[in-house]
Design a protein around this motif. Structure first.
Motif, PDB file in Angstrom:
ATOM      1  N   LEU A 166       0.823  -1.205   0.000  1.00 12.52           N
ATOM      2  CA  LEU A 166       0.000   0.000   0.000  1.00 12.52           C
ATOM      3  C   LEU A 166       0.858   1.257   0.000  1.00 12.52           C
ATOM      4  N   ALA A 167       1.976   1.223   0.720  1.00 15.37           N
ATOM      5  CA  ALA A 167       2.882   2.371   0.719  1.00 15.37           C
ATOM      6  C   ALA A 167       3.446   2.600  -0.676  1.00 15.37           C
ATOM      7  N   PHE A 168       3.749   1.517  -1.369  1.00 12.05           N
ATOM      8  CA  PHE A 168       4.271   1.617  -2.737  1.00 12.05           C
ATOM      9  C   PHE A 168       3.236   2.249  -3.665  1.00 12.05           C
ATOM     10  N   LEU A 169       2.002   1.774  -3.594  1.00 10.59           N
ATOM     11  CA  LEU A 169       0.962   2.296  -4.477  1.00 10.59           C
ATOM     12  C   LEU A 169       0.595   3.734  -4.126  1.00 10.59           C
ATOM     13  N   SER A 170       0.594   4.046  -2.831  1.00  8.47           N
ATOM     14  CA  SER A 170       0.162   5.368  -2.379  1.00  8.47           C
ATOM     15  C   SER A 170       1.034   6.482  -2.935  1.00  8.47           C
ATOM     16  N   GLN A 171       2.324   6.201  -3.150  1.00  4.71           N
ATOM     17  CA  GLN A 171       3.203   7.263  -3.646  1.00  4.71           C
ATOM     18  C   GLN A 171       2.800   7.715  -5.049  1.00  4.71           C
ATOM     19  N   TYR A 172       2.158   6.824  -5.804  1.00  3.94           N
ATOM     20  CA  TYR A 172       1.716   7.179  -7.145  1.00  3.94           C
ATOM     21  C   TYR A 172       0.318   7.805  -7.139  1.00  3.94           C
ATOM     22  N   LEU A 173      -0.354   7.717  -5.987  1.00  5.74           N
ATOM     23  CA  LEU A 173      -1.699   8.259  -5.883  1.00  5.74           C
ATOM     24  C   LEU A 173      -1.749   9.517  -5.032  1.00  5.74           C
ATOM     25  N   GLU A 174      -0.580   9.967  -4.568  1.00  4.39           N
ATOM     26  CA  GLU A 174      -0.555  11.117  -3.649  1.00  4.39           C
ATOM     27  C   GLU A 174      -1.211  12.343  -4.267  1.00  4.39           C
ATOM     28  N   ALA A 175      -0.826  12.667  -5.498  1.00  4.55           N
ATOM     29  CA  ALA A 175      -1.390  13.857  -6.140  1.00  4.55           C
ATOM     30  C   ALA A 175      -2.893  13.696  -6.354  1.00  4.55           C
ATOM     31  N   ALA A 176      -3.307  12.510  -6.806  1.00  5.22           N
ATOM     32  CA  ALA A 176      -4.730  12.271  -7.038  1.00  5.22           C
ATOM     33  C   ALA A 176      -5.504  12.319  -5.724  1.00  5.22           C
ATOM     34  N   THR A 177      -4.908  11.764  -4.664  1.00  2.01           N
ATOM     35  CA  THR A 177      -5.557  11.786  -3.357  1.00  2.01           C
ATOM     36  C   THR A 177      -5.745  13.214  -2.876  1.00  2.01           C
ATOM     37  N   ARG A 178      -4.722  14.036  -3.075  1.00  2.00           N
ATOM     38  CA  ARG A 178      -4.816  15.432  -2.648  1.00  2.00           C
ATOM     39  C   ARG A 178      -5.921  16.159  -3.413  1.00  2.00           C
ATOM     40  N   VAL A 179      -6.016  15.880  -4.716  1.00  3.27           N
ATOM     41  CA  VAL A 179      -7.053  16.515  -5.524  1.00  3.27           C
ATOM     42  C   VAL A 179      -8.436  16.070  -5.074  1.00  3.27           C
ATOM     43  N   THR A 180      -8.620  14.756  -4.890  1.00  2.00           N
ATOM     44  CA  THR A 180      -9.936  14.257  -4.510  1.00  2.00           C
ATOM     45  C   THR A 180     -10.318  14.698  -3.107  1.00  2.00           C
TER      46      THR A 180
END
Length: 244
Positions: A166-180
């Protein structure tokens, strides 16, 4: 032996070519790599670029330095590390695909947390959710708190590989998470939905119901993707309207 590297993404390119040579057997386990000077000449890049590429492979456990001897391929170098190219994650479609992958993992994480959670791990989940709710109530985006909440659930499984994945995947979703998260904070309906989805996951884990926990986590990640896609559609519509 190697292809000349273009000016862009030099370090990534050199590291990838070296890794390909190692995995193809051109450099076997235990072999010594050519010197920085030799690699620099063959790749057509500076020694600094070569040094950074080798450092990356060292971090991934592919090569190791031996003082006074040089850089050698490690015995575990045949195990290729999981990688996602950052340049491939710049589109909404790719982000949604990663969210899709995370949905499958989060569902199992929630199910295992429901089976294995202890009173202490349940308290940690409750505390993480409370911090997230407090941050959102104060007008924050809650990104860090959201990550901590999902990490607390993963920790409740007792499986460290869930945490690492999950830590690995989260680094690629950080920007999207911030936007959402920012978008959800602006829309009361989204914010309410997210809170209810989180509460459903927690309730199922507390009840020790793996099936309900799995379904709640799947529903949350599915809705997160839907909200992200909706944001993309809204922004596209605004841009189209502005162009007209």
């Amino acid at each position: 032996m190697f292809q000349k590297v273009p000016a862009r993404a030099l370090t990534d390119n050199v590291a990838e070519q070296l890794l390909d040579k190692i995995q193809s057997g051109a450099f076997a386990r235990g072999d010594k790599l050519p010197t920085e000077a030799v690699l620099s000449g063959e790749f057509g890049v500076s020694r600094t670029v070569v040094r950074e590429a080798i450092s990356r492979l060292k971090y991934e456990g592919v090569v190791e330095s031996r003082q006074g001897s040089g850089v050698f391929v490690t015995l575990q170098a045949g195990i290729r590390p999981l990688r996602i190219d950052y340049t491939e994650t710049g589109t909404l479609e790719s982000v949604l695909q990663i969210v899709e992958l995370r949905r499958a993992i989060e569902a199992e994480v929630a199910a295992q947390a429901a089976r294995r959670r202890t009173d202490a791990s349940m308290a940690a989940i409750d505390a993480a959710l409370a911090r997230l709710d407090e941050e959102v109530a104060q007008g924050g985006d809650g990104v860090a708190e959201d990550v901590a909440f999902h990490r607390a659930i993963a920790e409740a499984t007792g499986n460290p590989y869930f945490l690492k994945t999950l830590a690995f995947l989260s680094q690629y979703l950080e920007a999207a998470t911030r936007v959402t998260r920012t978008n959800e904070a602006r829309r009361a309906d989204f914010s309410r939905q997210v809170r209810e989805e989180h509460q459903a996951i927690v309730a199922a884990i507390r009840a020790g119901d793996p099936l309900a926990a799995r379904n709640a986590a799947q529903n949350h990640m599915y809705n997160a993707a839907h909200r992200l896609a909706q944001l993309g559609a809204d922004e596209s519509g605004e841009a189209h309207g502005a162009a007209n």
